[in-house]
Scaffold this motif. Structure first.
Motif, PDB file in Angstrom:
ATOM      1  N   ALA A 125      11.491  -5.914  -0.119  1.00 51.14           N
ATOM      2  CA  ALA A 125      12.228  -7.170   0.039  1.00 51.14           C
ATOM      3  C   ALA A 125      12.612  -7.763  -1.314  1.00 51.14           C
ATOM      4  CB  ALA A 125      11.373  -8.170   0.828  1.00 51.14           C
ATOM      5  N   ILE A 126      11.654  -7.774  -2.240  1.00 48.72           N
ATOM      6  CA  ILE A 126      11.943  -8.310  -3.576  1.00 48.72           C
ATOM      7  C   ILE A 126      13.002  -7.460  -4.269  1.00 48.72           C
ATOM      8  CG2 ILE A 126      10.970  -8.767  -5.855  1.00 48.72           C
ATOM      9  CD1 ILE A 126       8.287  -9.306  -4.408  1.00 48.72           C
ATOM     10  N   ALA A 127      12.850  -6.147  -4.177  1.00 51.24           N
ATOM     11  CA  ALA A 127      13.816  -5.255  -4.816  1.00 51.24           C
ATOM     12  C   ALA A 127      15.212  -5.442  -4.233  1.00 51.24           C
ATOM     13  CB  ALA A 127      13.368  -3.805  -4.668  1.00 51.24           C
ATOM     14  N   ALA A 128      15.307  -5.642  -2.919  1.00 51.73           N
ATOM     15  CA  ALA A 128      16.615  -5.835  -2.293  1.00 51.73           C
ATOM     16  C   ALA A 128      17.296  -7.082  -2.837  1.00 51.73           C
ATOM     17  CB  ALA A 128      16.445  -5.934  -0.773  1.00 51.73           C
ATOM     18  N   GLY A 129      16.537  -8.157  -3.010  1.00 48.11           N
ATOM     19  CA  GLY A 129      17.125  -9.367  -3.579  1.00 48.11           C
ATOM     20  C   GLY A 129      17.533  -9.189  -5.029  1.00 48.11           C
ATOM     21  N   LEU A 130      16.665  -8.540  -5.803  1.00 48.27           N
ATOM     22  CA  LEU A 130      16.954  -8.328  -7.227  1.00 48.27           C
ATOM     23  C   LEU A 130      18.091  -7.348  -7.452  1.00 48.27           C
ATOM     24  CD1 LEU A 130      13.345  -8.196  -8.739  1.00 48.27           C
ATOM     25  CD2 LEU A 130      14.893 -10.151  -8.567  1.00 48.27           C
ATOM     26  N   ALA A 131      18.479  -6.603  -6.411  1.00 42.74           N
ATOM     27  CA  ALA A 131      19.612  -5.672  -6.537  1.00 42.74           C
ATOM     28  C   ALA A 131      20.951  -6.403  -6.502  1.00 42.74           C
ATOM     29  CB  ALA A 131      19.555  -4.635  -5.418  1.00 42.74           C
ATOM     30  N   ILE A 132      20.951  -7.670  -6.098  1.00 37.96           N
ATOM     31  CA  ILE A 132      22.219  -8.408  -5.993  1.00 37.96           C
ATOM     32  C   ILE A 132      22.891  -8.608  -7.353  1.00 37.96           C
ATOM     33  CG2 ILE A 132      23.234 -10.638  -5.366  1.00 37.96           C
ATOM     34  CD1 ILE A 132      21.287 -10.732  -3.021  1.00 37.96           C
ATOM     35  N   PRO A 133      22.186  -9.066  -8.406  1.00 38.42           N
ATOM     36  CA  PRO A 133      22.858  -9.215  -9.714  1.00 38.42           C
ATOM     37  C   PRO A 133      23.482  -7.923 -10.233  1.00 38.42           C
ATOM     38  CG  PRO A 133      20.792 -10.423  -9.710  1.00 38.42           C
ATOM     39  CD  PRO A 133      20.812  -9.620  -8.452  1.00 38.42           C
ATOM     40  N   PRO A 134      22.773  -6.769 -10.200  1.00 40.67           N
ATOM     41  CA  PRO A 134      23.446  -5.531 -10.630  1.00 40.67           C
ATOM     42  C   PRO A 134      24.675  -5.207  -9.791  1.00 40.67           C
ATOM     43  CG  PRO A 134      21.075  -5.194 -10.522  1.00 40.67           C
ATOM     44  CD  PRO A 134      21.343  -6.538  -9.930  1.00 40.67           C
ATOM     45  N   LEU A 135      24.599  -5.439  -8.492  1.00 42.89           N
ATOM     46  CA  LEU A 135      25.752  -5.173  -7.630  1.00 42.89           C
ATOM     47  C   LEU A 135      26.930  -6.057  -8.020  1.00 42.89           C
ATOM     48  CD1 LEU A 135      26.953  -3.688  -5.206  1.00 42.89           C
ATOM     49  CD2 LEU A 135      26.027  -5.494  -3.733  1.00 42.89           C
ATOM     50  N   LEU A 136      26.649  -7.313  -8.326  1.00 45.97           N
ATOM     51  CA  LEU A 136      27.722  -8.213  -8.767  1.00 45.97           C
ATOM     52  C   LEU A 136      28.351  -7.728 -10.072  1.00 45.97           C
ATOM     53  CD1 LEU A 136      26.142 -11.716  -8.004  1.00 45.97           C
ATOM     54  CD2 LEU A 136      28.078 -10.639  -6.817  1.00 45.97           C
ATOM     55  N   MET A 137      27.520  -7.260 -11.001  1.00 45.12           N
ATOM     56  CA  MET A 137      28.057  -6.785 -12.279  1.00 45.12           C
ATOM     57  C   MET A 137      28.868  -5.502 -12.101  1.00 45.12           C
ATOM     58  SD  MET A 137      27.266  -9.150 -14.292  1.00 45.12           S
ATOM     59  CE  MET A 137      27.377 -10.223 -12.848  1.00 45.12           C
ATOM     60  N   LEU A 138      28.482  -4.661 -11.155  1.00 49.88           N
ATOM     61  CA  LEU A 138      29.238  -3.437 -10.886  1.00 49.88           C
ATOM     62  C   LEU A 138      30.596  -3.729 -10.273  1.00 49.88           C
ATOM     63  CD1 LEU A 138      26.427  -1.138  -9.435  1.00 49.88           C
ATOM     64  CD2 LEU A 138      27.573  -0.863 -11.634  1.00 49.88           C
ATOM     65  N   THR A 139      30.758  -4.894  -9.674  1.00 50.39           N
ATOM     66  CA  THR A 139      32.014  -5.250  -9.019  1.00 50.39           C
ATOM     67  C   THR A 139      32.811  -6.294  -9.785  1.00 50.39           C
ATOM     68  OG1 THR A 139      30.968  -7.001  -7.692  1.00 50.39           O
ATOM     69  CG2 THR A 139      30.964  -4.788  -6.762  1.00 50.39           C
ATOM     70  N   ALA A 140      32.309  -6.731 -10.950  1.00 49.85           N
ATOM     71  CA  ALA A 140      32.920  -7.847 -11.678  1.00 49.85           C
ATOM     72  C   ALA A 140      34.215  -7.446 -12.362  1.00 49.85           C
ATOM     73  CB  ALA A 140      31.936  -8.399 -12.706  1.00 49.85           C
ATOM     74  N   ILE A 141      35.079  -8.420 -12.575  1.00 44.67           N
ATOM     75  CA  ILE A 141      36.378  -8.172 -13.182  1.00 44.67           C
ATOM     76  C   ILE A 141      36.266  -7.866 -14.673  1.00 44.67           C
ATOM     77  CG2 ILE A 141      36.874 -10.579 -13.758  1.00 44.67           C
ATOM     78  CD1 ILE A 141      39.768 -10.033 -12.793  1.00 44.67           C
ATOM     79  N   SER A 142      35.181  -8.326 -15.308  1.00 47.68           N
ATOM     80  CA  SER A 142      34.917  -7.992 -16.709  1.00 47.68           C
ATOM     81  C   SER A 142      33.563  -7.307 -16.804  1.00 47.68           C
ATOM     82  CB  SER A 142      34.916  -9.247 -17.588  1.00 47.68           C
ATOM     83  OG  SER A 142      36.212  -9.793 -17.692  1.00 47.68           O
TER      84      SER A 142
END
Length: 466
Positions: A368-385
């Protein structure tokens, strides 16, 4: 001599004395060091201006200080950075002319120091609670935490870096509390620390803050489901932490509304003054948004396999057409977590594999903790910069998994082999030092504009070797 021995003994016996001494040293660093540093440009004083305006009930900043990093809206200019780094400057207002002094470098140093100290403490906690962890691996972990990864790669101190370092500190505190909860149970103290760290991160760097809040929420859900018979007790333990998060959420919504007229908007890039220099960004944002899953393949290349800095047979950078279509900027230096953090990644892999093979509460909590902490990396992988400093968003997940895996290693495991952990630690330290040197030597901004003659020639030139 007797007095000195008494002080040394007190230092070793009383953790609070060490904490107080460290705080005093950091405070002295913040107050003294800026007077010996050159001013590196007005933008370095943006948080001074933000604090000055906050004390007058305003949320804008001085346009002459923030420059093109500002957002012009309704006759005022705003910064998109969270207000916590400005609030942390409250102690400096005792100084005359504090508004004109650049405190960015010492504040970066303080944040980096505490971030590393918290992670060292976490390693020590794991080793105290799991004395069966092989000694070579324990020594390698101390070395890696001290001299590689997040503690080594981000030494180019700037206002951009400061925000990431404070967020990195808050996430390190969150991860430490999560590791304690794994070993000793999720008590009210652990919940309160995690909630406070998540709230502070939300008001500093929203991507990391969202990840910490999601991890905390998922952990509470797993805990409630697994202890339905004691649900009332679970609610009681969670009340104060949830109040802390609610206050942080309200404060964040208030700041957002004051800046953008919308409590759910963290930055409105149609007001970004840098759009005047790079007008293609508006068209790219309109077509693909600030975050889009279509960017994930290039994001994986950027963060893990940085071949985008190489030229193809046609003389263009590899994947240049894709980058130009989807990405505003891919910042130098080229780097890969596979090189800067191989030991942490290997330990994290151990944790994931073993959790998948278990049906225990601890595995569910860790997942559960890992799933939540995966959100910031996912956002950076999809970011415009894709900027180098955004790598900080990956470390809460990487380090939580690594600390969890560390506690699982036994002497018979492959990860206990001295030659293997020594090799992984050496690769991590050497790669992190090389990347740090390249980061300090290079320029910020779109990397594709800097390496037209080749990435090797660029860095040789920057280092004065060409």
């Amino acid at each position: 001599m007797g007095l000195s021995a008494t002080w040394v003994g007190a230092w070793l016996r009383w953790p609070r004395l060490k904490l107080a001494a460290s705080v005093l040293v950091c405070y002295a660093l913040v107050l003294i060091v800026p007077h010996f540093l050159p001013t590196t440009g007005p933008v370095s004083r943006t948080f001074n201006s933000m604090l000055d305006h906050l004390m007058h009930g305003r949320f804008d900043v001085d346009p002459a200080i923030v420059g093109k990093e500002g957002f012009a809206r309704d006759g005022r200019v705003y910064a998109y950075w969270g207000p916590v780094p400005a609030i942390l400057r409250l102690p400096i207002i005792i100084l005359p002319q504090w508004r004109l002094i650049n405190f960015t470098i010492p504040y970066c140093a303080v944040a980096l120091f505490w971030m590393g100290a918290v992670k060292i403490w976490t390693v020590r906690f794991v080793l105290r609670n799991r004395p069966t962890v092989p000694r070579p691996l324990a020594r390698a972990m101390y070395l890696v935490i001290a001299l590689s990864g997040a503690q080594m790669c981000f030494l180019r101190f700037s206002i951009y870096q400061e925000v990431c370092l404070w967020a990195g500190l808050f996430s390190a505190v969150f991860v430490a509390a999560a590791i304690v909860a794994q070993h000793q149970g999720l008590g009210e103290r652990e919940r309160l620390v995690m909630a406070s760290a998540a709230g502070a991160a939300l008001l500093t760097r929203v991507s990391i803050g969202i990840g910490l809040i999601a991890a905390f929420g998922l952990l509470l859900f797993v805990e409630a489901v697994s202890n339905r018979a004691h649900l009332r007790e679970q609610i009681r333990k969670s009340m104060r932490p949830l109040i802390v998060l609610a206050v942080a959420g309200i404060a964040t919504a208030w700041v957002n509304y004051a800046r953008w007229g919308d409590p759910l908007t963290f930055a409105d890039y149609k007001y970004y003054l840098f759009n005047l220099k790079y007008p293609d960004r508006l068209a790219r944002t309109a077509a693909y948004g600030l975050f889009n899953f279509v960017r994930i393949p290039f994001g994986i290349i950027y963060y893990f396999l940085p071949v985008w800095v190489l030229h193809g047979s046609d003389g263009q950078l590899l994947f240049e057409a894709t980058r130009f279509r989807l990405i505003d900027a891919a910042e130098l230096p080229p780097s890969s977590f596979l090189l800067t953090d191989p030991l942490l990644l290997a330990l994290g892999g151990v944790a994931l594999v073993r959790w998948l093979g278990q049906r225990r509460l601890g595995a569910a909590q860790g997942g559960a903790i890992a799933a939540g902490l995966a959100i910031p990396p996912l956002l950076m992988l999809t970011a415009i910069s894709m900027c180098f400093r955004y790598r900080m968003d990956f470390y809460p997940l990487i380090e939580f998994l690594a600390f969890s895996g560390l506690a699982m290693i036994r002497q018979r495991d492959a990860m206990a082999r001295p030659w293997l952990v020594s090799a992984l630690a050496a690769v991590s330290v050497l790669s992190s030092v090389a990347v740090s040197v390249a980061y300090v030597a290079g320029k910020l901004g779109p990397g594709q504009l800097l390496i037209g003659r080749g990435v090797g020639q660029y860095y040789l030139s920057r280092l004065g070797l060409l």
